[in-house]
Scaffold this motif. Structure first.
Motif, PDB file in Angstrom:
ATOM      1  N   ALA A 139      -3.807  -0.285   3.653  1.00 10.57           N
ATOM      2  CA  ALA A 139      -3.106   0.584   2.705  1.00 10.57           C
ATOM      3  C   ALA A 139      -3.332   2.057   3.047  1.00 10.57           C
ATOM      4  N   GLU A 140      -4.559   2.391   3.399  1.00 14.99           N
ATOM      5  CA  GLU A 140      -4.865   3.775   3.779  1.00 14.99           C
ATOM      6  C   GLU A 140      -4.103   4.189   5.039  1.00 14.99           C
ATOM      7  N   GLU A 141      -3.986   3.248   5.980  1.00 10.60           N
ATOM      8  CA  GLU A 141      -3.219   3.522   7.191  1.00 10.60           C
ATOM      9  C   GLU A 141      -1.742   3.738   6.870  1.00 10.60           C
ATOM     10  N   THR A 142      -1.210   2.979   5.928  1.00 13.27           N
ATOM     11  CA  THR A 142       0.181   3.159   5.505  1.00 13.27           C
ATOM     12  C   THR A 142       0.402   4.580   5.000  1.00 13.27           C
ATOM     13  N   ILE A 143      -0.509   5.052   4.175  1.00 12.99           N
ATOM     14  CA  ILE A 143      -0.409   6.416   3.636  1.00 12.99           C
ATOM     15  C   ILE A 143      -0.590   7.439   4.748  1.00 12.99           C
ATOM     16  N   LYS A 144      -1.542   7.183   5.635  1.00 14.46           N
ATOM     17  CA  LYS A 144      -1.814   8.093   6.748  1.00 14.46           C
ATOM     18  C   LYS A 144      -0.570   8.336   7.594  1.00 14.46           C
ATOM     19  N   PHE A 145       0.254   7.302   7.784  1.00  8.38           N
ATOM     20  CA  PHE A 145       1.442   7.427   8.619  1.00  8.38           C
ATOM     21  C   PHE A 145       2.695   7.798   7.823  1.00  8.38           C
ATOM     22  N   GLY A 146       2.498   8.174   6.570  1.00  5.82           N
ATOM     23  CA  GLY A 146       3.622   8.699   5.796  1.00  5.82           C
ATOM     24  C   GLY A 146       4.229   7.754   4.786  1.00  5.82           C
ATOM     25  N   GLY A 147       3.681   6.538   4.652  1.00  5.94           N
ATOM     26  CA  GLY A 147       4.179   5.602   3.658  1.00  5.94           C
ATOM     27  C   GLY A 147       3.550   5.843   2.296  1.00  5.94           C
ATOM     28  N   LYS A 148       3.952   5.027   1.337  1.00  6.17           N
ATOM     29  CA  LYS A 148       3.438   5.160  -0.034  1.00  6.17           C
ATOM     30  C   LYS A 148       2.924   3.799  -0.507  1.00  6.17           C
ATOM     31  N   VAL A 149       1.852   3.827  -1.309  1.00  2.00           N
ATOM     32  CA  VAL A 149       1.275   2.611  -1.870  1.00  2.00           C
ATOM     33  C   VAL A 149       1.322   2.705  -3.389  1.00  2.00           C
ATOM     34  N   LEU A 150       1.840   1.652  -4.018  1.00  5.82           N
ATOM     35  CA  LEU A 150       1.957   1.607  -5.473  1.00  5.82           C
ATOM     36  C   LEU A 150       1.090   0.464  -5.989  1.00  5.82           C
ATOM     37  N   MET A 151      -0.033   0.796  -6.606  1.00  5.94           N
ATOM     38  CA  MET A 151      -0.962  -0.203  -7.110  1.00  5.94           C
ATOM     39  C   MET A 151      -0.639  -0.554  -8.558  1.00  5.94           C
ATOM     40  N   GLY A 152      -1.043  -1.763  -8.958  1.00  3.26           N
ATOM     41  CA  GLY A 152      -0.929  -2.156 -10.354  1.00  3.26           C
ATOM     42  C   GLY A 152       0.488  -2.369 -10.835  1.00  3.26           C
ATOM     43  N   HIS A 153       1.375  -2.779  -9.946  1.00  2.00           N
ATOM     44  CA  HIS A 153       2.770  -3.035 -10.315  1.00  2.00           C
ATOM     45  C   HIS A 153       3.178  -4.437  -9.880  1.00  2.00           C
ATOM     46  N   LYS A 154       3.783  -5.168 -10.792  1.00  2.43           N
ATOM     47  CA  LYS A 154       4.158  -6.555 -10.567  1.00  2.43           C
ATOM     48  C   LYS A 154       5.645  -6.667 -10.276  1.00  2.43           C
ATOM     49  N   TYR A 155       5.985  -7.457  -9.268  1.00  4.59           N
ATOM     50  CA  TYR A 155       7.388  -7.739  -8.955  1.00  4.59           C
ATOM     51  C   TYR A 155       7.958  -8.709  -9.984  1.00  4.59           C
ATOM     52  N   ILE A 156       9.134  -8.392 -10.544  1.00  6.84           N
ATOM     53  CA  ILE A 156       9.739  -9.295 -11.528  1.00  6.84           C
ATOM     54  C   ILE A 156      11.141  -9.758 -11.143  1.00  6.84           C
ATOM     55  N   GLY A 157      11.761  -9.102 -10.145  1.00  7.00           N
ATOM     56  CA  GLY A 157      13.076  -9.577  -9.746  1.00  7.00           C
ATOM     57  C   GLY A 157      13.786  -8.604  -8.823  1.00  7.00           C
ATOM     58  N   LYS A 158      14.941  -9.042  -8.330  1.00  8.86           N
ATOM     59  CA  LYS A 158      15.725  -8.216  -7.409  1.00  8.86           C
ATOM     60  C   LYS A 158      17.203  -8.460  -7.639  1.00  8.86           C
TER      61      LYS A 158
END
Length: 407
Positions: free
Chosen positions: A103-122
């Motif tokens: 996750a830290e590497e994702t942020i390091k390379f310009g991505g974003k991490v969203l914690m504490g969120h549940k997928y409910i549909g698409k």
């Protein structure tokens, strides 16, 4: 209602999801990694035993290593069989630290991490997908638009398949693992080794294990295969009892501190018949049965699916070409034969062999295989030498029986 837009949204912050987001962020894509727990410490569920190769393969730092191992021990009902290594042969990762690192590497390379969120549909739309999330302890939905979604929800396959949608036939399994702190004297008995249990005394339709972590900490667990989902509750109870039996009777830890208890399910598609891509959803990790039926290096293979899928995701984002059939084709070409042989081997060892047959097979392996050959079989699933020697053993046995009958 809040709406954000990304090139890729990855649902699930495990090794497959984390590696996918890390890889795509490194390629310059606008990536969001979504993890349902507020902290990676809350689902620290993997034993995470592996060889040394993945550390270099995925450029993983030593800070995520819980312990190194050099010996393999297989404890059967009657005896224990040990393969000694003169040097370090592998690691037991700190699963929490691995996912934090990705996750830290994702942020390091310009991505974003969203914690504490549940997928409910698409909702699939003409130019992308609308992903619906909900924050823990909150009923307010968040809508995020993305060009493509990655299902890294593991065996649940929550994103690939909508509720009540038919999935491929699955073999089911589950496991329980305790992370315990023990006295130094006890820890020293189990450090530097991976210990597996086979046979009905310490395992039922599966195998159990003791892995070392940082000083005085052991991971103790049991896994079991079963067929019907209604057996799940009883299976969980069984693996918990086996785990506690190993702690009390085998380790003989009279006083110990439970650091963590966790369990999980595995739903594995026989013959890798999973859906790898559908309607702008790409699956990685255990969502495409990346774990081998015999176990071993599940994290490595999950991360390998992430790397392979990332290649075709990048191509899709940059050119619009949906070549994900090549992702499935290449993975199956590379793994299918090994996985089928592993399915066959696992069915015999876990369900069909008696305790004596298990003992005989492990004894044969101990006499004929070095530790490096065992590692090749258990972790890399290389069967050439295995089948050659077993075939030779079978021929000699037939010759002996023929001579005995003749005379």
């Amino acid at each position: 209602m809040q709406t954000e837009q990304y090139d890729v949204v990855v649902i699930g912050g495990g090794p497959a999801g984390g590696q996918t987001s890390r890889s795509l962020a490194k390629k310059g894509l606008n990536v969001l990694l979504v993890e349902k727990y507020n902290s990676f410490a809350l689902n620290n569920f993997s034993s995470a035993g592996m060889t040394l190769e993945p550390l270099n393969e995925f450029q993983l730092p030593e800070t995520i290593v819980g312990a190194y191992w050099k010996d393999i021990v297989i404890q059967c009902t009657q005896k224990a069989y040990t393969w000694k290594g003169n040097t370090k042969k592998g690691v037991v990762l700190d699963f929490k630290k691995l996912r934090e690192f990705l996750a830290e590497e994702t942020i390091k390379f310009g991505g974003k991490v969203l914690m504490g969120h549940k997928y409910i549909g698409k909702t699939v739309v003409e130019n992308g997908v609308i992903v619906r999330l909900v924050k823990n302890n909150n009923t307010k939905e968040i809508e995020i638009k993305t060009k493509i979604v990655v299902d890294a929800t593991g065996p649940l396959r929550k994103v690939m398949y909508d509720t009540n949608e038919t999935q491929p036939e699955m073999v089911l399994g589950s496991g329980t693992e305790y992370e315990i702190e023990v006295e130094q004297e006890i820890y020293d008995q189990f450090k530097d080794k991976l210990l597996f249990f086979l046979g009905h005394k310490w395992a039922i339709k599966g195998y159990s294990w003791i892995f070392p972590m940082q000083n005085r900490v052991l991971k103790v667990g049991a896994g079991k295969t079963h067929i019907k989902s209604k057996d799940q509750e009883q299976t969980n109870k069984t693996t918990r009892k086996i785990t506690e039996k190993i702690i009390s009777e085998y380790i003989q830890a009279k006083e110990y501190k439970i650091i963590d208890k966790h369990g999980g399910i595995l739903r594995y598609s026989i013959g890798l018949k999973d859906q790898f891509y559908k309607n702008k959803v790409v699956a990685v990790g255990d969502a495409v049965s990346a774990i081998n039926p015999r176990g071993g290096e599940g994290i490595r293979y999950a991360m390998q699916t992430a790397e392979l899928a990332s290649k075709y995701i990048e191509e899709y984002i940059k050119t619009g070409k949906e070549n994900f059939h090549l992702y499935q084709k290449k993975w199956r070409r590379k793994k299918l034969l090994k996985w089928k042989l592993s399915e066959y081997s696992a069915r015999r060892m876990y369900s069909r062999y008696t305790d004596q047959q298990v003992e005989n097979r492990v004894q044969f392996l101990r006499k004929n295989f070095t530790i490096d050959e065992m590692i090749d079989s258990l972790f890399n699933f290389k069967y050439n030498k295995t089948f050659a020697r077993i075939f030779q053993y079978g021929v000699l046995k037939l010759q002996f029986l023929f001579k005995k009958e003749k005379f």
